[in-house]
Design a protein around this motif. Structure first.
Motif, PDB file in Angstrom:
ATOM      1  N   SER A  70       1.286 -64.568   5.644  1.00 10.82           N
ATOM      2  CA  SER A  70       2.230 -63.782   5.445  1.00 10.82           C
ATOM      3  C   SER A  70       3.285 -63.580   6.696  1.00 10.82           C
ATOM      4  O   SER A  70       4.349 -63.282   6.433  1.00 10.82           O
ATOM      5  N   GLY A  71       2.678 -63.649   8.025  1.00  4.57           N
ATOM      6  CA  GLY A  71       3.342 -63.471   9.199  1.00  4.57           C
ATOM      7  C   GLY A  71       3.622 -61.767   9.112  1.00  4.57           C
ATOM      8  O   GLY A  71       3.120 -61.330   8.204  1.00  4.57           O
ATOM      9  N   ASP A  72       4.172 -61.397  10.243  1.00  3.45           N
ATOM     10  CA  ASP A  72       4.494 -59.955  10.258  1.00  3.45           C
ATOM     11  C   ASP A  72       5.736 -59.650   9.195  1.00  3.45           C
ATOM     12  O   ASP A  72       6.761 -60.337   9.240  1.00  3.45           O
ATOM     13  N   THR A  73       5.292 -58.639   8.462  1.00  3.63           N
ATOM     14  CA  THR A  73       6.463 -58.483   7.450  1.00  3.63           C
ATOM     15  C   THR A  73       5.869 -57.132   6.622  1.00  3.63           C
ATOM     16  O   THR A  73       4.911 -56.673   6.788  1.00  3.63           O
ATOM     17  N   SER A  74       7.021 -56.338   6.117  1.00  2.00           N
ATOM     18  CA  SER A  74       6.757 -55.137   5.400  1.00  2.00           C
ATOM     19  C   SER A  74       6.355 -55.525   3.951  1.00  2.00           C
ATOM     20  O   SER A  74       6.566 -56.770   3.456  1.00  2.00           O
ATOM     21  N   TYR A  75       5.977 -54.812   3.116  1.00  2.33           N
ATOM     22  CA  TYR A  75       5.521 -54.927   1.693  1.00  2.33           C
ATOM     23  C   TYR A  75       6.956 -55.690   0.931  1.00  2.33           C
ATOM     24  O   TYR A  75       6.770 -55.974  -0.279  1.00  2.33           O
ATOM     25  N   ALA A  76       8.018 -55.681   1.406  1.00  2.94           N
ATOM     26  CA  ALA A  76       9.316 -55.981   0.852  1.00  2.94           C
ATOM     27  C   ALA A  76       9.222 -57.543   0.906  1.00  2.94           C
ATOM     28  O   ALA A  76      10.380 -58.360   0.407  1.00  2.94           O
ATOM     29  N   ASP A 131      -0.244 -44.657  -7.089  1.00  2.00           N
ATOM     30  CA  ASP A 131      -0.915 -43.512  -6.446  1.00  2.00           C
ATOM     31  C   ASP A 131       0.016 -42.720  -5.408  1.00  2.00           C
ATOM     32  O   ASP A 131      -0.679 -41.809  -4.824  1.00  2.00           O
ATOM     33  N   GLY A 132       0.920 -43.372  -5.193  1.00  2.00           N
ATOM     34  CA  GLY A 132       1.903 -42.869  -3.924  1.00  2.00           C
ATOM     35  C   GLY A 132       1.137 -42.927  -2.763  1.00  2.00           C
ATOM     36  O   GLY A 132       1.741 -42.341  -1.695  1.00  2.00           O
ATOM     37  N   VAL A 133       0.614 -44.141  -2.717  1.00  2.00           N
ATOM     38  CA  VAL A 133       0.111 -44.586  -1.096  1.00  2.00           C
ATOM     39  C   VAL A 133       1.226 -45.714  -0.681  1.00  2.00           C
ATOM     40  O   VAL A 133       1.327 -46.623  -1.319  1.00  2.00           O
ATOM     41  N   PRO A 134       1.626 -45.484   0.743  1.00  2.00           N
ATOM     42  CA  PRO A 134       2.687 -46.194   1.017  1.00  2.00           C
ATOM     43  C   PRO A 134       2.115 -47.625   1.398  1.00  2.00           C
ATOM     44  O   PRO A 134       0.917 -47.627   2.361  1.00  2.00           O
ATOM     45  N   ARG A 135       2.781 -48.628   0.796  1.00  2.00           N
ATOM     46  CA  ARG A 135       2.306 -49.975   1.327  1.00  2.00           C
ATOM     47  C   ARG A 135       3.117 -50.744   2.419  1.00  2.00           C
ATOM     48  O   ARG A 135       2.780 -51.735   2.996  1.00  2.00           O
ATOM     49  N   THR A 136       4.104 -49.841   2.867  1.00  2.00           N
ATOM     50  CA  THR A 136       4.868 -50.475   4.378  1.00  2.00           C
ATOM     51  C   THR A 136       4.716 -49.160   5.278  1.00  2.00           C
ATOM     52  O   THR A 136       4.955 -47.841   4.869  1.00  2.00           O
ATOM     53  N   PHE A 137       4.123 -49.332   6.472  1.00  2.00           N
ATOM     54  CA  PHE A 137       4.335 -48.504   7.566  1.00  2.00           C
ATOM     55  C   PHE A 137       5.679 -48.613   8.293  1.00  2.00           C
ATOM     56  O   PHE A 137       5.843 -49.627   8.900  1.00  2.00           O
ATOM     57  N   GLY A 138       6.394 -47.511   8.130  1.00  2.00           N
ATOM     58  CA  GLY A 138       7.721 -47.695   8.827  1.00  2.00           C
ATOM     59  C   GLY A 138       8.696 -48.571   8.135  1.00  2.00           C
ATOM     60  O   GLY A 138       8.826 -48.475   6.794  1.00  2.00           O
ATOM     61  N   THR A 139       9.146 -49.558   8.803  1.00  2.00           N
ATOM     62  CA  THR A 139      10.011 -50.500   8.203  1.00  2.00           C
ATOM     63  C   THR A 139       9.760 -52.054   8.162  1.00  2.00           C
ATOM     64  O   THR A 139      10.178 -52.910   7.559  1.00  2.00           O
ATOM     65  N   LYS A 140       8.701 -52.204   9.112  1.00  2.00           N
ATOM     66  CA  LYS A 140       8.562 -53.763   9.372  1.00  2.00           C
ATOM     67  C   LYS A 140       6.985 -54.167   9.309  1.00  2.00           C
ATOM     68  O   LYS A 140       6.834 -55.296   9.586  1.00  2.00           O
ATOM     69  N   HIS A 141       6.132 -53.362   8.877  1.00  2.00           N
ATOM     70  CA  HIS A 141       4.553 -53.656   8.800  1.00  2.00           C
ATOM     71  C   HIS A 141       4.030 -53.245   7.516  1.00  2.00           C
ATOM     72  O   HIS A 141       4.556 -52.315   7.118  1.00  2.00           O
ATOM     73  N   MET A 142       3.149 -53.765   7.156  1.00  2.00           N
ATOM     74  CA  MET A 142       2.337 -53.449   6.130  1.00  2.00           C
ATOM     75  C   MET A 142       1.236 -52.286   6.343  1.00  2.00           C
ATOM     76  O   MET A 142       0.782 -52.710   7.629  1.00  2.00           O
ATOM     77  N   THR A 143       0.725 -51.378   5.493  1.00  2.00           N
ATOM     78  CA  THR A 143      -0.419 -50.607   5.701  1.00  2.00           C
ATOM     79  C   THR A 143      -1.460 -51.509   5.141  1.00  2.00           C
ATOM     80  O   THR A 143      -1.243 -52.613   4.616  1.00  2.00           O
ATOM     81  N   LEU A 144      -2.740 -51.247   5.460  1.00  2.00           N
ATOM     82  CA  LEU A 144      -3.839 -51.900   4.945  1.00  2.00           C
ATOM     83  C   LEU A 144      -3.895 -51.767   3.180  1.00  2.00           C
ATOM     84  O   LEU A 144      -4.132 -52.870   2.594  1.00  2.00           O
TER      85      LEU A 144
END
Length: 274
Positions: free
Chosen positions: A173-179, A218-231
């Motif tokens: 994926s490389g460094d990316t948000s969930y977008a 479930d309301g859990v964020p899949r992006t941390f900030g704007t540029k990385h994904m959460t687990l």
């Protein structure tokens, strides 16, 4: 195709120097590491090796894993933890073709390929090959396709690597948000192994100035900030990509020890035969 995860950590790695958090302490106790990101892919058909990103920990990673030095490299973006190891080409390699995207980045003022070329112009061993996203190119006997990610403010790219004789495939994926764009997902879908970025657990979004984004049902964020994904985002992307197996990389020491060593969160040195 033999895939070795040389570096599975974020900018500071795990254990982070002088850090006594539970995650770093456990990593020291178990003698495991997450150094800065890099992946080694060996083509067993051609006996060539492809390096994905040049970690500042290049020397340590190659000595520790005892893998062949690269015959070619791909640079996904220009952040130092993915690029600065390229200087190791000096005296170690006779020639290193380096592939990087040719798209102009308005925030950078040039493409990733142009930036690498200008930064390492003094290395005669390095030859930069500009590549157009979504167009296949050959590197170390593999067919490689770069795809855009979302990592503001800079351009970044994921990629798919195919071994034409065996049909083995690797998606990164490389460094990316969930977008991560749909067109990019379509290229990576169905690979044998997925390497997806997940920097922290979702609860940490509460302390980020930008919070979190791309919430699941479930309301859990899949992006941390704007540029990385959460687990959570990394696992959701791996599921959407429908890969046979996956590992989460670029993980920070901020993840609690109870989550940081889950089976799907990679450690340096993991090796896969595809």
């Amino acid at each position: 195709m033999e895939v070795t995860l040389l570096g599975t950590g974020d900018t500071t790695g795990t254990p982070t120097p002088r850090c006594d958090c539970e995650t770093c302490e456990r990593a020291r106790e178990e003698d495991v590491e997450r150094t800065r990101f890099s992946v080694h892919v060996r083509n067993e058909q051609t006996d060539q090796s492809l390096l994905i990103d040049a970690s500042p920990d290049f020397r340590r990673q190659f000595r520790r894993e005892d893998v062949p030095l690269p015959d070619a490299a791909v640079i996904t973006h220009v952040h130092f933890d993915h690029l600065d190891g390229l200087g190791n080409a000096y005296r170690l390699l006779d020639h290193l073709p380096v592939h990087a995207a040719d798209e102009h980045d308005p925030n950078l003022g040039e493409s990733v390929a142009e930036h690498v070329d200008s930064r390492y112009h003094y290395l005669d061993q390095v030859t930069v090959n500009p590549e157009t996203p979504f167009e296949r190119f050959e590197a170390a006997g593999f067919e490689v396709t770069l795809v855009p990610g979302v990592h503001p403010p800079l351009s970044t790219y994921g990629l798919r690597i195919d071994e034409p004789e065996t049909g083995a495939s690797l998606a990164i994926s490389g460094d990316t948000s969930y977008a991560f764009p749909q067109e990019s997902r379509d290229v990576l879908r169905g690979a044998d192994l997925g390497i997806v970025e997940g920097i922290v657990h979702a609860d940490l979004c509460e302390g980020h100035p930008a919070g979190g984004d791309h919430y699941d049902a479930d309301g859990v964020p899949r992006t941390f900030g704007t540029k990385h994904m959460t687990l959570t985002g990394a696992r959701a992307l791996a599921e959407d990509l429908d890969v046979d197996n996956y590992r989460i990389v670029h993980t920070a020491h901020f993840v609690p020890a109870s989550q940081a060593f889950a089976d799907d969160v990679a450690l340096d040195g993991e090796r896969f035969e595809l």
